[in-house]
Write a protein that holds these residues in place. Sequence first.
Motif, PDB file in Angstrom:
ATOM      1  N   TYR A  86       0.834  -1.196   0.000  1.00  0.00           N
ATOM      2  CA  TYR A  86       0.000   0.000   0.000  1.00  0.00           C
ATOM      3  C   TYR A  86       0.874   1.253   0.000  1.00  0.00           C
ATOM      4  CZ  TYR A  86      -3.726  -3.114   1.685  1.00  0.00           C
ATOM      5  OH  TYR A  86      -4.638  -4.122   1.829  1.00  0.00           O
ATOM      6  N   CYS A  87       0.527   2.226  -0.819  1.00  0.00           N
ATOM      7  CA  CYS A  87       1.143   3.533  -0.679  1.00  0.00           C
ATOM      8  C   CYS A  87       0.279   4.366   0.266  1.00  0.00           C
ATOM      9  CB  CYS A  87       1.311   4.220  -2.028  1.00  0.00           C
ATOM     10  SG  CYS A  87      -0.205   4.540  -2.928  1.00  0.00           S
ATOM     11  N   ALA A  88       0.924   5.305   0.921  1.00  0.00           N
ATOM     12  CA  ALA A  88       0.224   6.127   1.901  1.00  0.00           C
ATOM     13  C   ALA A  88       0.833   7.516   1.921  1.00  0.00           C
ATOM     14  CB  ALA A  88       0.306   5.490   3.285  1.00  0.00           C
ATOM     15  N   ALA A  89       0.045   8.474   2.390  1.00  0.00           N
ATOM     16  CA  ALA A  89       0.528   9.850   2.463  1.00  0.00           C
ATOM     17  C   ALA A  89      -0.156  10.571   3.610  1.00  0.00           C
ATOM     18  CB  ALA A  89       0.273  10.584   1.146  1.00  0.00           C
ATOM     19  N   ASP A  90       0.524  11.580   4.122  1.00  0.00           N
ATOM     20  CA  ASP A  90      -0.063  12.414   5.163  1.00  0.00           C
ATOM     21  C   ASP A  90       0.551  13.797   5.081  1.00  0.00           C
ATOM     22  OD1 ASP A  90      -1.818  11.618   7.834  1.00  0.00           O
ATOM     23  OD2 ASP A  90      -0.628  13.454   8.054  1.00  0.00           O
ATOM     24  N   TYR A  91      -0.267  14.805   5.402  1.00  0.00           N
ATOM     25  CA  TYR A  91       0.209  16.176   5.314  1.00  0.00           C
ATOM     26  C   TYR A  91       0.932  16.610   6.587  1.00  0.00           C
ATOM     27  CZ  TYR A  91       0.179  20.783   3.168  1.00  0.00           C
ATOM     28  OH  TYR A  91       0.548  21.948   2.561  1.00  0.00           O
ATOM     29  N   TYR A  92       0.778  15.831   7.665  1.00  0.00           N
ATOM     30  CA  TYR A  92       1.447  16.163   8.931  1.00  0.00           C
ATOM     31  C   TYR A  92       2.950  16.034   8.721  1.00  0.00           C
ATOM     32  CZ  TYR A  92       2.688  16.034  13.881  1.00  0.00           C
ATOM     33  OH  TYR A  92       3.234  16.289  15.110  1.00  0.00           O
ATOM     34  N   PRO A  93       3.735  17.058   9.085  1.00  0.00           N
ATOM     35  CA  PRO A  93       5.162  17.060   8.729  1.00  0.00           C
ATOM     36  C   PRO A  93       6.013  15.997   9.406  1.00  0.00           C
ATOM     37  CG  PRO A  93       4.604  18.976  10.073  1.00  0.00           C
ATOM     38  CD  PRO A  93       3.309  18.325   9.705  1.00  0.00           C
TER      39      PRO A  93
END
Length: 126
Positions: free
Chosen positions: A94-101
């Motif tokens: 799975y690819c994943a992303a988050d805007y939290y630095p």
Amino acid sequence: LRLVESGGGLVQPGGSLRLSCVASGDSLTAWEIAWFRQAPGKGREKIACMRSSDRITHYADSAQGRFTISRDNYKNTMYLQMNNLKPEDTGVYYCAADYYPNACLADSEASNFAFWGQGTQVTVSS
């Protein structure tokens, strides 16, 4: 943000695969990105992640030296290059992303990432 993976499949031990994850809805440039693996009967394990600010990467011990995470901002795509694959690499990726630095850390877990792709199956077998 919507993420769509591709590139999984069946490969022999020692072979290579490159997984791709195309993002839409926003530019990936400012997002922390990651790849996770879920083996049968197990939870999602972080394989690699990349920070948004300085592009520092973190890898699972099992992936270090064999896998490489990267991103192409022009194509709004992240990649996972997997070399010297082993049967124990089998699972759904799975690819994943988050805007939290600070989502991408050495000990990041699945809960650190809010946006996920649908997963792509990788099977390493002779």
